[in-house]
Design an enzyme around this catalytic site. Structure first.
Site, PDB file in Angstrom:
ATOM      1  CB  CYS A   2     -19.073   3.602   0.903  1.00 51.25           C
ATOM      2  SG  CYS A   2     -18.101   4.972   1.500  1.00 51.25           S
ATOM      3  NE  ARG A  27     -18.677  -2.666   0.900  1.00 52.82           N
ATOM      4  CZ  ARG A  27     -18.009  -3.006  -0.174  1.00 52.82           C
ATOM      5  NH1 ARG A  27     -17.857  -4.272  -0.483  1.00 52.82           N
ATOM      6  NH2 ARG A  27     -17.486  -2.096  -0.961  1.00 52.82           N
ATOM      7  CD1 TRP A  83     -13.869   4.616   5.377  1.00 56.24           C
ATOM      8  CD2 TRP A  83     -14.575   3.229   6.971  1.00 56.24           C
ATOM      9  NE1 TRP A  83     -12.790   4.291   6.156  1.00 56.24           N
ATOM     10  CE2 TRP A  83     -13.183   3.444   7.135  1.00 56.24           C
ATOM     11  CE3 TRP A  83     -15.235   2.387   7.871  1.00 56.24           C
ATOM     12  CZ2 TRP A  83     -12.450   2.850   8.155  1.00 56.24           C
ATOM     13  CZ3 TRP A  83     -14.488   1.788   8.878  1.00 56.24           C
ATOM     14  CH2 TRP A  83     -13.117   2.021   9.017  1.00 56.24           C
ATOM     15  CG  ASN A 109     -19.449   2.599  -2.567  1.00 61.33           C
ATOM     16  OD1 ASN A 109     -20.151   3.244  -1.812  1.00 61.33           O
ATOM     17  ND2 ASN A 109     -19.462   1.277  -2.636  1.00 61.33           N
ATOM     18  N   GLY A 110     -16.146   5.334  -3.202  1.00 63.76           N
ATOM     19  CA  GLY A 110     -14.859   5.692  -3.793  1.00 63.76           C
ATOM     20  C   GLY A 110     -14.612   7.180  -3.747  1.00 63.76           C
ATOM     21  CD  GLU A 492       4.065  -4.777   8.357  1.00 63.37           C
ATOM     22  OE1 GLU A 492       4.426  -4.394   9.481  1.00 63.37           O
ATOM     23  OE2 GLU A 492       2.896  -5.137   8.112  1.00 63.37           O
ATOM     24  CE  LYS A 496       1.287  -8.111   9.298  1.00 59.79           C
ATOM     25  NZ  LYS A 496       1.212  -6.721   9.464  1.00 59.79           N
ATOM     26  CD  GLU A 499       0.779  -8.961  13.250  1.00 59.35           C
ATOM     27  OE1 GLU A 499       0.186  -8.133  13.940  1.00 59.35           O
ATOM     28  OE2 GLU A 499       0.915  -8.822  12.015  1.00 59.35           O
ATOM     29  CG  HIS A 515      28.080  -6.669  14.633  1.00 58.61           C
ATOM     30  ND1 HIS A 515      29.439  -6.654  14.845  1.00 58.61           N
ATOM     31  CD2 HIS A 515      27.857  -5.813  13.607  1.00 58.61           C
ATOM     32  CE1 HIS A 515      30.016  -5.817  13.996  1.00 58.61           C
ATOM     33  NE2 HIS A 515      29.070  -5.295  13.228  1.00 58.61           N
ATOM     34  CE  LYS A 614      -7.487  -4.387  11.815  1.00 55.18           C
ATOM     35  NZ  LYS A 614      -6.280  -4.720  11.042  1.00 55.18           N
TER      36      LYS A 614
HETATM   37  C1  G6P Z   1      -2.410  -4.363  16.940  1.00 58.36           C
HETATM   38  C2  G6P Z   1      -2.763  -4.945  15.593  1.00 58.36           C
HETATM   39  C3  G6P Z   1      -1.711  -4.534  14.562  1.00 58.36           C
HETATM   40  C4  G6P Z   1      -1.536  -3.030  14.535  1.00 58.36           C
HETATM   41  C5  G6P Z   1      -1.279  -2.468  15.927  1.00 58.36           C
HETATM   42  C6  G6P Z   1      -1.414  -0.968  15.950  1.00 58.36           C
HETATM   43  O1  G6P Z   1      -1.252  -4.956  17.415  1.00 58.36           O
HETATM   44  O2  G6P Z   1      -2.847  -6.336  15.677  1.00 58.36           O
HETATM   45  O3  G6P Z   1      -2.099  -4.980  13.271  1.00 58.36           O
HETATM   46  O4  G6P Z   1      -0.474  -2.704  13.706  1.00 58.36           O
HETATM   47  O5  G6P Z   1      -2.237  -2.958  16.861  1.00 58.36           O
HETATM   48  O6  G6P Z   1      -2.738  -0.638  15.700  1.00 58.36           O
HETATM   49  P1  G6P Z   1      -3.197   0.757  15.190  1.00 58.36           P
HETATM   50  O7  G6P Z   1      -4.697   0.691  15.111  1.00 58.36           O
HETATM   51  O8  G6P Z   1      -2.744   1.767  16.215  1.00 58.36           O
HETATM   52  O9  G6P Z   1      -2.560   1.009  13.873  1.00 58.36           O
END
Ligand code: G6P
Length: 619
Positions: A2, A27, A83, A109-110, A492, A496, A499, A515, A614
């Site tokens: 927010c 934001r 938000w 906020n918060g 993960e 990263k 990506e 293996h 995104k």
């Molecule tokens: C895209 C984004 C990722 C995300 C994935 C799932 O690949 O680049 O960062 O993890 O979608 O998105 P979601 O909104 O379903 O978590």
């Protein structure tokens, strides 16, 4: 998250607040509003959707002319972009929130983590609540404490509040004063000529002044057109230097960080705190009732849990499996949504399917959730976006509260998802009585402590990450390894790096290395090992030794105090010690930063990596 803007001065507050809110649009928000005080009256305008809707609403109140608006002469007011986290996206739940027949107005906020308890007390004493928000308790408490001094009422109110928040209050009886307060969430003052600004972030007023004063944690601030007083929680005055900021607007939007991704990595403390705080406010158990998660009987009757998600969200599901299996002793399945949607899963009323999606709009995840529902499962949407499609296509919603994430590669939304699946696991364990109450209390206490540990980690992890990046950033391939929960962290971390740094990676359960992947190792291959405290750590150390014997150099994420890993690796990056199940929340962070550092050294745009989106709304 927010946004807050407050103004008191000599110009039309409405224009300045609206302009300020526009600067905070980055934001993310779903509704907005403002209150203006003029001629012994406070008027409020609120609207769902973007600021154009708020502006249209202001105009319609003023008789539909674009120039004459609501109370244009007002020179004091507060505004907010919301938000949604507690309570739906609606005009009613939008801020400002009022109490005492509109004499007190606040924007917040918060999160107020003890709002349930406060709300009950306030209801008993006759307060009438107009919204579903946690924040409304602040307005009522200020009204209850108010006699003739808003600052005093705010000080008394602060004493009653737990949580992570910042707010600004305005009182009808004091038409020249705004009072702000902060606990954890930011608040910053702008000093103009006979005008003062108060906002949750600098961009809100940088167009008017670059002379600023930061409000520190626990402080309150009393704003008048020509003066600003900062006080401590007891009301004693505090001196604060006026700083001159030379940031341009873009730098200000990123909070001074060079990219949104780096800012968001650093926002993990707040994202976790907001996701966890009120749901664990009792200190010994988890309360998910804010999230419309099924009633106790339904949760108690669950026979199997399935997590589905894409990308990062899938990794959060892997950690959900570990926690639910270990704590709640239920069968758990995890699948990527794009596969699950074309399977023929056997589902029935005993099945709980959790669709994890930060956006709540990912096409594959939505399709998988629909399939599960059609086949008779109950479906929870675990999402960061209230009102998203996932929340409409599900039986219940479990919300993460990470705020808007701009960087394409998920960071703070991932750790918030992990915290949420841990809370779901603890709640299931509680209802199914698969863990003693003391053990649950101990885990809840640790979970509540995670935001602090994340902050501590973020403060000191930089040099070790840079040391690793320095020697590995040019490598063409990285292997990530781990065992048990460490596998999800390895996946993960590897994702990263792929990506944002466009480096080829593989992530493996390290027991599987022999293996196949071991054939990939040579002196040029950095191996990233998740070697945090766990019952299988000695096995991971064996795997690291195997890697070492092939000449590859290892970067290990370790646990502070451990002496068994460091002797075998080129760079050890320790994270604070916790229960092994919580280590992934911490271990992920250095891997986010490592990917970040490698990408930056390669000169890449980390916020908008090539070919990625995104939110993926197509199959
Ligand atoms: C895209 C984004 C990722 C995300 C994935 C799932 O690949 O680049 O960062 O993890 O979608 O998105 P979601 O909104 O379903 O978590």
């Amino acid at each position: 998250m927010c946004g807050i803007v407050g103004y008191v001065g000599n110009r039309p507050a409405q224009d300045i607040i609206l302009g300020g809110l526009r600067k905070l649009e980055y934001r993310g928000y779903d509704s907005a509003g403002m209150s203006l005080l003029e001629d012994g009256e406070i008027q409020t305008v609120r609207a769902v959707g973007n600021l154009d809707h708020l502006e249209a609403e202001l105009e319609s109140r003023a008789g539909g002319t674009a120039t004459a608006t609501l109370v244009r002469p007002a020179t004091i007011g507060i505004g907010h972009t919301r938000w949604a986290t507690h309570g739906r996206v609606s005009v009613q739940n939008a801020h400002p929130l009022a109490a005492d027949e509109s004499r007190i107005h606040v924007v917040v906020n918060g999160i107020v983590s003890n709002y349930m308890e406060l709300r009950t007390q306030l209801l008993q004493s006759g307060c009438v609540f107009a919204t579903e928000t946690d924040a409304e308790v602040i307005a009522h408490l200020i009204a209850t404490n108010y006699s003739d001094d808003l600052a005093d009422a705010v000080i008394q109110t602060l004493d009653r509040l737990d949580g992570y928040f910042a707010f600004v209050a305005m009182a009808l009886e004091e038409p020249h004063v705004l009072v702000g307060a902060r606990r954890e969430c930011p608040l910053v003052v702008g000093r103009g000529e006979e005008e003062s600004f108060l906002a949750s972030a600098l961009p809100a007023f940088l167009a008017h002044t670059n002379r600023i004063q930061y409000i520190e944690n626990g402080e309150i601030v009393v704003l008048r057109a020509g003066s600003v007083e900062i006080r401590d929680a007891a009301g004693a005055p505090r001196e604060r230097e006026i700083e001159t900021i030379e940031w341009d607007e873009e730098t200000a939007e990123k909070g001074g960080y060079e990219t949104f991704m780096l800012k968001e990595i650093h926002e993990q403390t707040d994202a976790l705190a907001e996701t966890i705080a009120d749901r664990t406010a009792s200190g010994h158990s988890v309360d998910l009732s804010d999230s419309e998660v099924f009633d106790e009987d339904i949760l108690r009757g669950v026979e199997r849990v399935t997590f589905i998600g894409c990308g990062t969200a899938y990794h959060a599901g892997l950690l959900g499996r570990a926690a639910i299996e270990a704590w709640a002793r239920l069968h758990v399945e995890v699948d990527v949504a794009s596969e699950y949607r074309y399977r023929s899963p056997i589902l029935g009323p005993g099945d709980l399917v959790v669709g994890i999606s930060q956006s709540g709009e990912t096409a594959d995840t939505l399709a998988a959730m629909r399939l599960a529902r059609e086949r008779g499962a109950r479906v929870i949407a675990l999402t960061n976006t209230m009102g998203s499609q996932a929340t409409r296509d599900s039986d219940a919603v479990l919300l993460t509260r990470a705020g808007l994430e701009v960087g394409v590669a998920a960071t703070k939304t991932f750790t918030a998802q992990v915290a949420a699946v841990f809370m779901l696991a603890l709640r299931l364990a509680e209802l199914r009585e698969t863990l003693p109450a003391e053990r649950i209390a101990e885990l809840v206490a640790q979970l509540r402590h995670m935001p602090e540990l994340v902050e501590e980690l973020l403060e000191r992890v930089g040099p070790a990450v840079e040391e690793a990046a320095e020697w590995c950033w040019q490598a063409p391939f990285f292997l990530y390894i781990g065992r048990q929960e460490g596998v999800a962290v390895a996946l993960e971390g590897a994702l990263k790096l792929k990506e944002i740094a466009y480096v080829s990676t593989d992530a493996y359960a390290s027991g599987e290395m022999k293996h196949g992947p071991i054939a990939l190792l040579d002196e040029q291959t950095p191996v990233v090992a998740v070697a945090t405290a766990s019952p299988v750590l000695s096995r991971v150390v064996d795997n690291i030794e195997t890697v070492q014997a092939r000449g590859a150099k290892v970067i290990a994420i370790t646990t502070e105090g451990d002496a068994t890993v460091a002797p075998h690796v080129a760079t050890a990056i320790p994270v604070p010690a916790t229960d092994p199940m919580f280590q992934p929340l911490l271990a992920t962070i250095p891997l986010q930063l490592l990917a970040y550092s490698v990408a930056r050294r390669r000169g890449l745009n980390v916020d908008q990596p090539r070919n990625l989106a995104k939110t993926v709304t197509v199959e």
